[in-house]
Scaffold this active site. Sequence first.
Site, PDB file in Angstrom:
ATOM      1  N   LYS A 223      -4.284  55.628  -8.192  1.00 36.81           N
ATOM      2  CA  LYS A 223      -4.783  56.788  -8.123  1.00 36.81           C
ATOM      3  C   LYS A 223      -5.938  57.095  -9.356  1.00 36.81           C
ATOM      4  O   LYS A 223      -5.875  56.478 -10.363  1.00 36.81           O
ATOM      5  CB  LYS A 223      -3.938  57.950  -8.118  1.00 36.81           C
ATOM      6  CG  LYS A 223      -3.162  57.904  -6.888  1.00 36.81           C
ATOM      7  CD  LYS A 223      -2.578  59.014  -6.452  1.00 36.81           C
ATOM      8  CE  LYS A 223      -2.126  59.089  -5.069  1.00 36.81           C
ATOM      9  NZ  LYS A 223      -1.335  60.171  -4.655  1.00 36.81           N
ATOM     10  N   ARG A 257       5.648  55.290  -3.267  1.00 34.84           N
ATOM     11  CA  ARG A 257       4.713  54.764  -2.264  1.00 34.84           C
ATOM     12  C   ARG A 257       3.696  54.076  -3.032  1.00 34.84           C
ATOM     13  O   ARG A 257       3.073  54.404  -4.204  1.00 34.84           O
ATOM     14  CB  ARG A 257       4.071  56.116  -1.815  1.00 34.84           C
ATOM     15  CG  ARG A 257       2.890  55.982  -0.766  1.00 34.84           C
ATOM     16  CD  ARG A 257       2.452  57.332  -0.201  1.00 34.84           C
ATOM     17  NE  ARG A 257       1.544  57.076   0.865  1.00 34.84           N
ATOM     18  CZ  ARG A 257       0.291  56.775   0.809  1.00 34.84           C
ATOM     19  NH1 ARG A 257      -0.374  56.631  -0.368  1.00 34.84           N
ATOM     20  NH2 ARG A 257      -0.547  56.776   1.644  1.00 34.84           N
TER      21      ARG A 257
HETATM   22  N1  HH2 Z   1      -1.259  59.732  -1.614  1.00 39.69           N
HETATM   23  C1  HH2 Z   1      -2.304  59.247  -0.762  1.00 39.69           C
HETATM   24  C2  HH2 Z   1      -1.892  59.473   0.664  1.00 39.69           C
HETATM   25  N2  HH2 Z   1      -0.910  60.068   1.303  1.00 39.69           N
HETATM   26  N3  HH2 Z   1       1.329  61.016   0.934  1.00 39.69           N
HETATM   27  C3  HH2 Z   1       2.380  61.261  -0.010  1.00 39.69           C
HETATM   28  N4  HH2 Z   1       3.499  61.808   0.392  1.00 39.69           N
HETATM   29  N5  HH2 Z   1       2.107  61.188  -1.415  1.00 39.69           N
HETATM   30  C4  HH2 Z   1       0.741  60.750  -2.117  1.00 39.69           C
HETATM   31  O1  HH2 Z   1       0.921  60.722  -3.207  1.00 39.69           O
HETATM   32  C5  HH2 Z   1      -0.003  60.232  -1.048  1.00 39.69           C
HETATM   33  C6  HH2 Z   1       0.109  60.423   0.178  1.00 39.69           C
HETATM   34  C7  HH2 Z   1      -3.385  58.746  -1.250  1.00 39.69           C
HETATM   35  O2  HH2 Z   1      -3.471  57.249  -1.181  1.00 39.69           O
HETATM   36  P1  HH2 Z   1      -4.053  56.292  -0.210  1.00 39.69           P
HETATM   37  O3  HH2 Z   1      -3.124  56.390   1.283  1.00 39.69           O
HETATM   38  O4  HH2 Z   1      -4.290  54.862  -0.491  1.00 39.69           O
HETATM   39  O5  HH2 Z   1      -5.511  56.819  -0.086  1.00 39.69           O
HETATM   40  P2  HH2 Z   1      -6.309  57.898   1.292  1.00 39.69           P
HETATM   41  O6  HH2 Z   1      -5.793  58.884   1.312  1.00 39.69           O
HETATM   42  O7  HH2 Z   1      -7.566  57.515   0.751  1.00 39.69           O
HETATM   43  O8  HH2 Z   1      -6.005  56.753   2.425  1.00 39.69           O
END
Ligand code: HH2
Length: 283
Positions: A223, A257
Amino acid sequence: MIWRACHHEFRFPRPTLVLGIVNVTPDSFSDGGRYLAPEAAIAHGRELVAAGADLLDIGGESTRPGAEPVAEEEELRRVLPVIAGLREAVAVPLSIDTCKPAVAAAAVAAGASIVNDIATNRADPAMAEVVARTGAGYVAMHMQGTPATMQVAPHYDDVVDEVRRFLAAALRRLGDAGVAAEQVVFDPGIGFGKNLDHNLELLARVSAFRELGRPLLLGVSRKSFLGKLLGAPVADRLPGSLAATCLAVAAGVDIVRTHDVAETWQAIRVTEAIQARRPASER
Ligand code: HH2
């Protein structure tokens, strides 16, 4: 403490669960476009399970700051074949990362057993209804604002206290809608409407959320707060992600996660082995 997600049941305390990320998106902040084809996403999910993932989180809409919203039909088109394919290919529970009740319902019908809702703050009664009706596990995550606006000027008087109150209120509201407390896990939402100080404060005091009495999920993987601390691009944030993960696991986080399952699995197992030798008063 029990967490129920359809026919799955987890009893805590137990070894930390690793939730592997499968982003079926063109624009996710760290791996956008890599797994957009269903076959690529399914193959990636299989690799993550082979590397130690206990659960998989499938998402068809990026939540990075400023991301474009995705229409429901497009989100369904992205995630449903991947959920159906992974349901056949792996035995671990699947989570759908969505804010849309209709996507959550279709994903559960296709074989997902957890709804990961970053928009718990919108308190959508239709989402609670889907979770109540299906018995799916539910990740209630804190976010200030929406992905379009959340990083403009996040403000809290006491970030830990405000997030804790939000999560407690979400549990009550979900209960009123028929969702059992045993279906719910909490996530303080690192990076969702938080600046660097807010994120560090939440991580430093993450054990404060244990008193809410539900399992804790945390997402720090790659992040931007790590980028701000380290000056490192997304591709070079694994060591920083692992440092935050180890401290969070030592502080009592139950589910992590991550994009980097093999590395995270190792780091967690070592943290737990050391932690188990600590006198109980220091844990
Ligand atoms: N972070 C992201 C997406 N979903 N869900 C939960 N419960 N907690 C988190 O910290 C969280 C989440 C962001 O990460 P990522 O899926 O890699 O990125 P993007 O939202 O750009 O697809």
